[in-house]
Design a protein around this motif. Structure first.
Motif, PDB file in Angstrom:
ATOM      1  N   GLY A  72       0.802  -1.222   0.000  1.00  0.00           N
ATOM      2  CA  GLY A  72       0.000   0.000   0.000  1.00  0.00           C
ATOM      3  C   GLY A  72       0.829   1.263   0.000  1.00  0.00           C
ATOM      4  O   GLY A  72       0.367   2.315  -0.460  1.00  0.00           O
ATOM      5  N   GLY A  73       2.055   1.186   0.523  1.00  0.00           N
ATOM      6  CA  GLY A  73       2.916   2.358   0.535  1.00  0.00           C
ATOM      7  C   GLY A  73       3.921   2.373  -0.595  1.00  0.00           C
ATOM      8  O   GLY A  73       4.772   3.259  -0.668  1.00  0.00           O
ATOM      9  N   SER A  74       3.814   1.376  -1.494  1.00  0.00           N
ATOM     10  CA  SER A  74       4.807   1.266  -2.568  1.00  0.00           C
ATOM     11  C   SER A  74       4.584   2.322  -3.641  1.00  0.00           C
ATOM     12  O   SER A  74       3.455   2.730  -3.911  1.00  0.00           O
ATOM     13  CB  SER A  74       4.751  -0.130  -3.202  1.00  0.00           C
ATOM     14  OG  SER A  74       3.544  -0.304  -3.929  1.00  0.00           O
ATOM     15  N   GLU A  75       5.672   2.733  -4.240  1.00  0.00           N
ATOM     16  CA  GLU A  75       5.582   3.696  -5.334  1.00  0.00           C
ATOM     17  C   GLU A  75       4.867   3.080  -6.531  1.00  0.00           C
ATOM     18  O   GLU A  75       4.182   3.769  -7.281  1.00  0.00           O
ATOM     19  CB  GLU A  75       6.978   4.174  -5.729  1.00  0.00           C
ATOM     20  CG  GLU A  75       7.009   5.185  -6.872  1.00  0.00           C
ATOM     21  CD  GLU A  75       6.243   6.470  -6.572  1.00  0.00           C
ATOM     22  OE1 GLU A  75       5.885   7.173  -7.539  1.00  0.00           O
ATOM     23  OE2 GLU A  75       5.991   6.757  -5.389  1.00  0.00           O
ATOM     24  N   ASP A 386       7.688  10.645 -10.650  1.00  0.00           N
ATOM     25  CA  ASP A 386       8.244   9.399 -11.162  1.00  0.00           C
ATOM     26  C   ASP A 386       9.337   8.846 -10.250  1.00  0.00           C
ATOM     27  O   ASP A 386      10.040   7.910 -10.602  1.00  0.00           O
ATOM     28  CB  ASP A 386       8.808   9.611 -12.583  1.00  0.00           C
ATOM     29  CG  ASP A 386       9.868  10.715 -12.616  1.00  0.00           C
ATOM     30  OD1 ASP A 386      10.438  10.918 -13.712  1.00  0.00           O
ATOM     31  OD2 ASP A 386      10.123  11.339 -11.576  1.00  0.00           O
ATOM     32  N   SER A 387       9.488   9.434  -9.077  1.00  0.00           N
ATOM     33  CA  SER A 387      10.487   8.959  -8.128  1.00  0.00           C
ATOM     34  C   SER A 387      10.168   7.537  -7.691  1.00  0.00           C
ATOM     35  O   SER A 387       9.011   7.140  -7.607  1.00  0.00           O
ATOM     36  CB  SER A 387      10.516   9.871  -6.900  1.00  0.00           C
ATOM     37  OG  SER A 387      11.186   9.247  -5.838  1.00  0.00           O
ATOM     38  N   GLN A 388      11.205   6.760  -7.387  1.00  0.00           N
ATOM     39  CA  GLN A 388      11.005   5.390  -6.929  1.00  0.00           C
ATOM     40  C   GLN A 388      10.880   5.312  -5.415  1.00  0.00           C
ATOM     41  O   GLN A 388      10.748   4.241  -4.845  1.00  0.00           O
ATOM     42  CB  GLN A 388      12.170   4.510  -7.399  1.00  0.00           C
ATOM     43  CG  GLN A 388      12.215   4.341  -8.911  1.00  0.00           C
ATOM     44  CD  GLN A 388      10.906   3.805  -9.454  1.00  0.00           C
ATOM     45  OE1 GLN A 388      10.440   2.754  -9.050  1.00  0.00           O
ATOM     46  NE2 GLN A 388      10.294   4.549 -10.374  1.00  0.00           N
ATOM     47  N   GLN A 389      10.959   6.457  -4.749  1.00  0.00           N
ATOM     48  CA  GLN A 389      10.839   6.448  -3.293  1.00  0.00           C
ATOM     49  C   GLN A 389       9.394   6.170  -2.889  1.00  0.00           C
ATOM     50  O   GLN A 389       8.451   6.701  -3.449  1.00  0.00           O
ATOM     51  CB  GLN A 389      11.270   7.802  -2.717  1.00  0.00           C
ATOM     52  CG  GLN A 389      11.249   7.830  -1.195  1.00  0.00           C
ATOM     53  CD  GLN A 389      11.839   9.121  -0.674  1.00  0.00           C
ATOM     54  OE1 GLN A 389      12.474   9.845  -1.421  1.00  0.00           O
ATOM     55  NE2 GLN A 389      11.651   9.392   0.602  1.00  0.00           N
ATOM     56  N   ALA A 390       9.206   5.302  -1.892  1.00  0.00           N
ATOM     57  CA  ALA A 390       7.858   4.946  -1.448  1.00  0.00           C
ATOM     58  C   ALA A 390       7.178   6.137  -0.808  1.00  0.00           C
ATOM     59  O   ALA A 390       7.806   6.963  -0.163  1.00  0.00           O
ATOM     60  CB  ALA A 390       7.926   3.789  -0.456  1.00  0.00           C
ATOM     61  N   VAL A 391       5.879   6.228  -1.004  1.00  0.00           N
ATOM     62  CA  VAL A 391       5.083   7.300  -0.425  1.00  0.00           C
ATOM     63  C   VAL A 391       4.052   6.683   0.513  1.00  0.00           C
ATOM     64  O   VAL A 391       3.360   5.746   0.146  1.00  0.00           O
ATOM     65  CB  VAL A 391       4.342   8.096  -1.527  1.00  0.00           C
ATOM     66  CG1 VAL A 391       3.540   9.218  -0.915  1.00  0.00           C
ATOM     67  CG2 VAL A 391       5.347   8.644  -2.530  1.00  0.00           C
TER      68      VAL A 391
END
Length: 450
Positions: A72-75, A386-391
Motif C-alpha cells: 500500500g505504501g509502494s511507489e 516518477d520517483s522510486q521512493q515509497a510514499v
C-alpha cells in the motif's frame, strides 16, 4: 471498465487488464507470497452475475493491497493510482502554474508539472514561501469551496496518491480552490511553527481569518485586545491570546443534520481539541452545545445512502444531492455505547479529521515527536512523481463480514474506497457502505470519570 472511488470521490477509471498489469508488477517486485490472489481471467463473456462477482473480487483485492504496509505504501501502487487519475481526466504531463491560496486570501503561484503529487506541490509552495524544510510537515493542502460570504467550505485534505492540479481542474468550477493550512490539532505545536518568521506569518494569517469568519469566539474586550495587538503588529502575542479563546484551532463545518439528541436536529459541527463539538438547534429552536471526545469513540464509518450526481469529474462535492453520513459509536456512560449520526456532504472530511486526531494522540502516547510524522525534503530537491521512493498513503478498507465483530482496528489513515462497473451503475459515485474505522485511541470510562 471500473470506477475507483477514494474518499467518496471518483479517482479514476480502469480496465481489468490495467489492474492485472498492476498485479503482475507487484508480484514481480514483492513475490507471490506477499501479493494477494487476483481474480482469474475468463475465456467466455461474463454474465451479469459474474461481472458483479468480479467487481467485488477486484474491490477486495485493491483493499487488501492497500492495507498491506509494504504494498500500500509502494511507489508502484501509488504511481498506478496517480497515472490512472491523470489518464481518466485526459490531462497531459506538462509544466503549468498552479495557484494555492493562503488564509489571508493571498495567492501563491507555483510552477509544477500536472503529474506532480500532493507532497511535490506542498514542497513547491513551501519553497516559494521560504518555509523551512522541517516545518513543511506541519501544513497540508486542502481542497475547499469558496462560499458567498468569502469563507471556505472544506471538501477534503489532498492525499499523497493524487495529483492536486488534476483534482482541482477536473472539477471545472472556479469555486473550488486549494488552500494551505496547518494540519495539526494540538496548539502546543504552535511554538515550533512560530520559531520561524514564515511559519509565524502563516499561523497569524490563519488565526486572523478564523476570527474574522467567526470560527473563534471573541467577546468585546477580547476583540479590543486583539485589535490593539494587531495595530502593534505583535503577532506572537496575538496568537497567544487567541489560543485562550473558544474554538481556537478548530475546523468549522457547514450546517448539517444529526440524530442526536433526537432525529432531524440541525447542527453546526466543529472539529478540534480532540473532539467534535456540536451546536444543536432543537425542534423548539433552543440551542444546546456539547462535545464528543475522540477518545470515547469506539469506531466510526462513512456511508452514502443515495448516489452522487454525475459531474464532469464524476463527483460534485458540496452539492445538495450528495447525502453522506458519518456515524460514530460513542461511550455515553460506563456500560452504554450509542451510535450518533451526522448527515453532511462533508462527512468524509469529518472522518479524516477524526483519524488525524487519533494519529496525533497515538504519536504523543508513544512518546514520539510530531516532527517524525512528516517526510522531509530529500537533499533539498523536490521529488517528482516518477520517483522510486515509497510514499505513505492511506489504506483501502475492507467491508467487514456481517458474521464478525463490525469493527476493524486500524492505526493507519482513513480512505473509504469502492469500485463500480461503469456498465452496471447508473451512478459514477457510490461510497462503500460498511467500512468501519476502529480507534486505537479509544478509552473506556473509569469510575473516577463518572
Amino acid at each position: 471498465a471500473y470506477n475507483i472511488h477514494v474518499n467518496g470521490v471518483l479517482h479514476c477509471r480502469v480496465r481489468y487488464s490495467q489492474l492485472l498489469g498492476l498485479h503482475e508488477q507487484l508480484r514481480k517486485e514483492y513475490g507471490t507470497n506477499v501479493v494477494p490472489a487476483f481474480p482469474p481471467k475468463k475465456i467466455f463473456t461474463l454474465t451479469p452475475a459474474e461481472v458483479e462477482q468480479r467487481r467485488e473480487q477486484l474491490e477486495k483485492y485493491m483493499q487488501a493491497v492497500r492495507q498491506d504496509p509494504t504494498l500500500g505504501g509502494s511507489e508502484t501502487f501509488n504511481s498506478f493510482l496517480r497515472k490512472a487519475q491523470q489518464e481518466t481526466q485526459q490531462i497531459p504531463t506538462e509544466e503549468v502554474v498552479l495557484e494555492v491560496m493562503l488564509s489571508n486570501g493571498q495567492k501563491v503561484k507555483v510552477t509544477i508539472l500536472t503529474s506532480d503529487q500532493t507532497e511535490d506541490v506542498l514542497e513547491a509552495v513551501a519553497s516559494k514561501l521560504d518555509l523551512p524544510d522541517d516545518l513543511v510537515g506541519y501544513f497540508s493542502l486542502f481542497l475547499v469551496r469558496e462560499t458567498k460570504d468569502g469563507a471556505f467550505s472544506f471538501v477534503r485534505k489532498l492525499q499523497e496518491f493524487e495529483l492536486p492540479y488534476v483534482s482541482v481542474t477536473s472539477l471545472h468550477n472556479p469555486e473550488f480552490q486549494i488552500i494551505l493550512r496547518k494540519s495539526y490539532w494540538d496548539s502546543a505545536y504552535d511554538d515550533d511553527v512560530m520559531e520561524h518568521r514564515v511559519g509565524l506569518n502563516l499561523l497569524y494569517a490563519q488565526t486572523v481569518s478564523d476570527i474574522e469568519h467567526g470560527w473563534i469566539v471573541v467577546n468585546k474586550e477580547q476583540h479590543r485586545q486583539l485589535k490593539s495587538l494587531q495595530e502593534k503588529v505583535s503577532k506572537k502575542e496575538f496568537i497567544r491570546l487567541a489560543q485562550t479563546l473558544k474554538y481556537y484551532g478548530y475546523l468549522k463545518f457547514d450546517p448539517c443534520v444529526t440524530d442526536f439528541p433526537e432525529k432531524g436536529c440541525h447542527v453546526v459541527v466543529s472539529a478540534g481539541n480532540n473532539e467534535l463539538n456540536f451546536q444543536v438547534r432543537l425542534p423548539n429552536e433552543q440551542i444546546k452545545e456539547g462535545s464528543f471526545k475522540v477518545t470515547r469513540m469506539r469506531c466510526w464509518r462513512v456511508t452514502s445512502s443515495v448516489p452522487m450526481s454525475n459531474g464532469p469529474s464524476g463527483s460534485s462535492p458540496g452539492k445538495s444531492e450528495v447525502k453522506l453520513e458519518l456515524a460514530f459509536e460513542y461511550l455515553m456512560s460506563k456500560d452504554r455505547l450509542q451510535w450518533v449520526t451526522i448527515t453532511s456532504p462533508q462527512a468524509i472530511m469529518l472522518s479524516i479529521c477524526l483519524q488525524s486526531m487519533v494519529d496525533e494522540l497515538m504519536v504523543k502516547k508513544s512518546g514520539g515527536s510530531i516532527r517524525k510524522m512528516f517526510r522531509r525534503r530529500v537533499n533539498g530537491a523536490l521529488r517528482r512523481s516518477d520517483s522510486q521512493q515509497a510514499v505513505k498513503s492511506p489504506p483501502l478498507l475492507d467491508s467487514p463480514d456481517a458474521s464478525r465483530e463490525p469493527m476493524a482496528k486500524l492505526s493507519s489513515k482513513l480512505t473509504s474506497v469502492s469500485l463500480r462497473g461503469i456498465s452496471h451503475s447508473s451512478s459514477a459515485n457510490d461510497v462503500g457502505a460498511n467500512d468501519f474505522h476502529g480507534n486505537y485511541a479509544f478509552e473506556g470510562i473509569g469510575d473516577e470519570d463518572l
